[in-house]
Structure formats: C-alpha cells, structure tokens
Design an enzyme around this catalytic site. Structure first.
Site: not given
Length: 110
Positions: A108-110
């Site tokens: 979920g981290c860009i």
C-alpha cells in the site's frame, strides 16, 4: 544495487530496501538511516525494533495506519499517532522506518 558496510556487501532493490532480511544489523540500519537523512535516536530505534518484531510475528510490514495503531497499543497513545511518527520519519513512517529496519516496502506504500 548494493551497499557496502564494514567490508560486507548488502544487496538492495532499486529503492534501497534490503533484499535479504537476515543480513540486517544495526550497522546497516545506520547507513540506511543516513541515506534517508534520519538521525537515529532512542525513539527511532524503538519504532525500528517494533517493526522488526511485528514482521517476525506476521511476516508483513504494516501500512502506516496499522503501524500507528499497533505502536499505540504497545508504546502508548503519545507514540501511537501519525504526528509523532512523521516527526521521526518525515518521508513516511511505514516506508522509511521499514527501510531502516531492513524490511520490505509495506504494502500500500507508493
């Protein structure tokens, strides 16, 4: 990519995350922290060590919301909030702290 610390080579991905979690130690953590422009204090180590324990228990790096909630449970409400964590890791508590902890990039981290 690779980092060399104390004559030992550590393989990293293109974003600088360690590829072999078992190679992590405090020396490589300090080098990763320098690369992130994070000056490690006792509070930083507390979060990094918490993340490593969490990863050992669940085999996943927590996203920031999960991290915030879990830290609040273990270390108290004054540390389990986004403001505190962003002060320690300005470029994203989950992302930056996981990198320093030698963990993969959180989902979920860009």
């Amino acid at each position: 990519m690779a980092l060399e610390v104390n004559g030992k080579t550590y393989e990293t991905d293109e974003e600088g995350y360690l590829l072999n979690l078992s190679e992590w130690d405090e020396d490589i953590a300090k080098v990763l922290a320098e690369g992130e422009k994070v000056d490690m204090t006792e509070n930083h180590w507390e979060v990094v060590n918490f993340l490593r324990e969490y990863y050992n228990d669940y085999q996943i790096a927590p996203a920031v919301r999960v991290l915030t909630k879990a830290i609040g449970k273990k270390l108290g409400a004054e540390k389990g909030n986004s403001k505190y964590l962003y002060e320690l890791f300005p470029y994203g508590p989950a992302k930056q702290a996981c990198k320093i902890a030698g963990l993969p990039k959180p989902t979920g981290c860009i």
